[in-house]
Write a protein that holds these residues in place. Structure first.
Motif, PDB file in Angstrom:
ATOM      1  N   SER A 160       0.805  -1.224   0.000  1.00  0.00           N
ATOM      2  CA  SER A 160       0.000   0.000   0.000  1.00  0.00           C
ATOM      3  C   SER A 160       0.838   1.274   0.000  1.00  0.00           C
ATOM      4  N   LEU A 161       2.136   1.131   0.148  1.00  0.00           N
ATOM      5  CA  LEU A 161       3.023   2.299   0.175  1.00  0.00           C
ATOM      6  C   LEU A 161       3.438   2.647  -1.248  1.00  0.00           C
ATOM      7  N   GLN A 162       2.612   3.442  -1.900  1.00  0.00           N
ATOM      8  CA  GLN A 162       2.792   3.732  -3.320  1.00  0.00           C
ATOM      9  C   GLN A 162       3.678   4.938  -3.600  1.00  0.00           C
ATOM     10  N   SER A 163       3.825   5.832  -2.651  1.00  0.00           N
ATOM     11  CA  SER A 163       4.578   7.059  -2.897  1.00  0.00           C
ATOM     12  C   SER A 163       5.578   7.294  -1.769  1.00  0.00           C
ATOM     13  N   GLN A 164       6.465   8.230  -1.997  1.00  0.00           N
ATOM     14  CA  GLN A 164       7.425   8.594  -0.950  1.00  0.00           C
ATOM     15  C   GLN A 164       6.672   9.130   0.264  1.00  0.00           C
ATOM     16  N   GLN A 165       5.614   9.897   0.030  1.00  0.00           N
ATOM     17  CA  GLN A 165       4.819  10.431   1.135  1.00  0.00           C
ATOM     18  C   GLN A 165       4.208   9.298   1.958  1.00  0.00           C
ATOM     19  N   ASP A 166       3.705   8.251   1.288  1.00  0.00           N
ATOM     20  CA  ASP A 166       3.154   7.099   2.002  1.00  0.00           C
ATOM     21  C   ASP A 166       4.217   6.440   2.865  1.00  0.00           C
ATOM     22  N   ARG A 167       5.417   6.249   2.309  1.00  0.00           N
ATOM     23  CA  ARG A 167       6.495   5.605   3.065  1.00  0.00           C
ATOM     24  C   ARG A 167       6.912   6.457   4.263  1.00  0.00           C
ATOM     25  N   GLN A 168       6.984   7.773   4.078  1.00  0.00           N
ATOM     26  CA  GLN A 168       7.352   8.648   5.187  1.00  0.00           C
ATOM     27  C   GLN A 168       6.268   8.643   6.264  1.00  0.00           C
ATOM     28  N   THR A 169       5.018   8.693   5.851  1.00  0.00           N
ATOM     29  CA  THR A 169       3.927   8.667   6.820  1.00  0.00           C
ATOM     30  C   THR A 169       3.958   7.370   7.616  1.00  0.00           C
ATOM     31  N   ALA A 170       4.105   6.245   6.937  1.00  0.00           N
ATOM     32  CA  ALA A 170       4.164   4.957   7.628  1.00  0.00           C
ATOM     33  C   ALA A 170       5.336   4.922   8.602  1.00  0.00           C
ATOM     34  N   CYS A 171       6.460   5.451   8.194  1.00  0.00           N
ATOM     35  CA  CYS A 171       7.645   5.492   9.055  1.00  0.00           C
ATOM     36  C   CYS A 171       7.359   6.289  10.328  1.00  0.00           C
ATOM     37  N   TYR A 172       6.804   7.493  10.173  1.00  0.00           N
ATOM     38  CA  TYR A 172       6.480   8.321  11.345  1.00  0.00           C
ATOM     39  C   TYR A 172       5.462   7.619  12.244  1.00  0.00           C
ATOM     40  N   CYS A 173       4.468   6.970  11.643  1.00  0.00           N
ATOM     41  CA  CYS A 173       3.452   6.266  12.425  1.00  0.00           C
ATOM     42  C   CYS A 173       4.075   5.135  13.236  1.00  0.00           C
ATOM     43  N   MET A 174       4.965   4.371  12.606  1.00  0.00           N
ATOM     44  CA  MET A 174       5.605   3.261  13.310  1.00  0.00           C
ATOM     45  C   MET A 174       6.492   3.770  14.439  1.00  0.00           C
ATOM     46  N   LYS A 175       7.226   4.849  14.198  1.00  0.00           N
ATOM     47  CA  LYS A 175       8.077   5.407  15.248  1.00  0.00           C
ATOM     48  C   LYS A 175       7.233   5.892  16.419  1.00  0.00           C
ATOM     49  N   SER A 176       6.126   6.525  16.123  1.00  0.00           N
ATOM     50  CA  SER A 176       5.248   7.027  17.173  1.00  0.00           C
ATOM     51  C   SER A 176       4.657   5.877  17.986  1.00  0.00           C
ATOM     52  N   ALA A 177       4.189   4.848  17.317  1.00  0.00           N
ATOM     53  CA  ALA A 177       3.610   3.697  18.006  1.00  0.00           C
ATOM     54  C   ALA A 177       4.657   2.991  18.860  1.00  0.00           C
ATOM     55  N   ALA A 178       5.871   2.875  18.336  1.00  0.00           N
ATOM     56  CA  ALA A 178       6.936   2.183  19.057  1.00  0.00           C
ATOM     57  C   ALA A 178       7.329   2.929  20.333  1.00  0.00           C
ATOM     58  N   SER A 179       7.100   4.239  20.360  1.00  0.00           N
ATOM     59  CA  SER A 179       7.439   4.995  21.563  1.00  0.00           C
ATOM     60  C   SER A 179       6.383   4.837  22.648  1.00  0.00           C
ATOM     61  N   SER A 180       5.195   4.336  22.278  1.00  0.00           N
ATOM     62  CA  SER A 180       4.135   4.209  23.276  1.00  0.00           C
ATOM     63  C   SER A 180       3.920   2.775  23.762  1.00  0.00           C
ATOM     64  N   ILE A 181       4.523   1.797  23.098  1.00  0.00           N
ATOM     65  CA  ILE A 181       4.424   0.405  23.549  1.00  0.00           C
ATOM     66  C   ILE A 181       5.830  -0.176  23.630  1.00  0.00           C
ATOM     67  N   PRO A 182       6.055  -1.168  24.480  1.00  0.00           N
ATOM     68  CA  PRO A 182       7.404  -1.716  24.660  1.00  0.00           C
ATOM     69  C   PRO A 182       7.790  -2.674  23.520  1.00  0.00           C
ATOM     70  N   VAL A 183       8.207  -2.113  22.410  1.00  0.00           N
ATOM     71  CA  VAL A 183       8.597  -2.900  21.242  1.00  0.00           C
ATOM     72  C   VAL A 183      10.042  -3.336  21.377  1.00  0.00           C
ATOM     73  N   GLN A 184      10.306  -4.598  21.114  1.00  0.00           N
ATOM     74  CA  GLN A 184      11.688  -5.081  21.076  1.00  0.00           C
ATOM     75  C   GLN A 184      12.315  -4.582  19.775  1.00  0.00           C
TER      76      GLN A 184
END
Length: 112
Positions: free
Chosen positions: A61-85
């Motif tokens: 579903s990551l069709q554009s650079q904007q999609d990839r950047q958004t997904a990256c920011y979302c994952m970083k944000s989620a990882a800061s709120s849950i204890p991800v290994q």
């Protein structure tokens, strides 16, 4: 004949308004794709087939650079709120046979 042409123009106008270009991915979309991976990301082990399906779906579903950047920011944000290994997160795409094009870590620069 004028009536037919007018009806055709109206139909074409309605159809062109209904067809919209793909919308950008959202953090809700990213969470939806990766929610089956929560157990793996917090406890390690092996990712489930549902998790890998989600990773594959997200990657597709990551069709554009904007999609990839958004997904990256979302994952970083989620990882800061849950204890991800961190090692589990970094290895997830490879464990599922998917390439996301960047390293998954808290230090990744999502702007590039």
């Amino acid at each position: 004949m004028k009536g037919f042409a007018m009806i055709l123009l109206v139909v074409l106008a309605v159809v062109s308004m209904a067809v919209r270009p793909g919308e950008a991915i959202s953090c809700g979309d990213v969470q939806g794709y990766l929610s089956p991976c929560l157990q793996y990301l917090t406890s390690g082990g092996d990712p489930s087939s549902q998790c890998c399906s989600g990773v594959s779906g997200l990657s597709g579903s990551l069709q554009s650079q904007q999609d990839r950047q958004t997904a990256c920011y979302c994952m970083k944000s989620a990882a800061s709120s849950i204890p991800v290994q961190q090692d589990a997160a970094a290895n997830l795409p490879g464990r599922c046979g998917v390439s996301v094009g960047y390293s998954i870590s808290p230090n990744v620069d999502c702007s590039t």
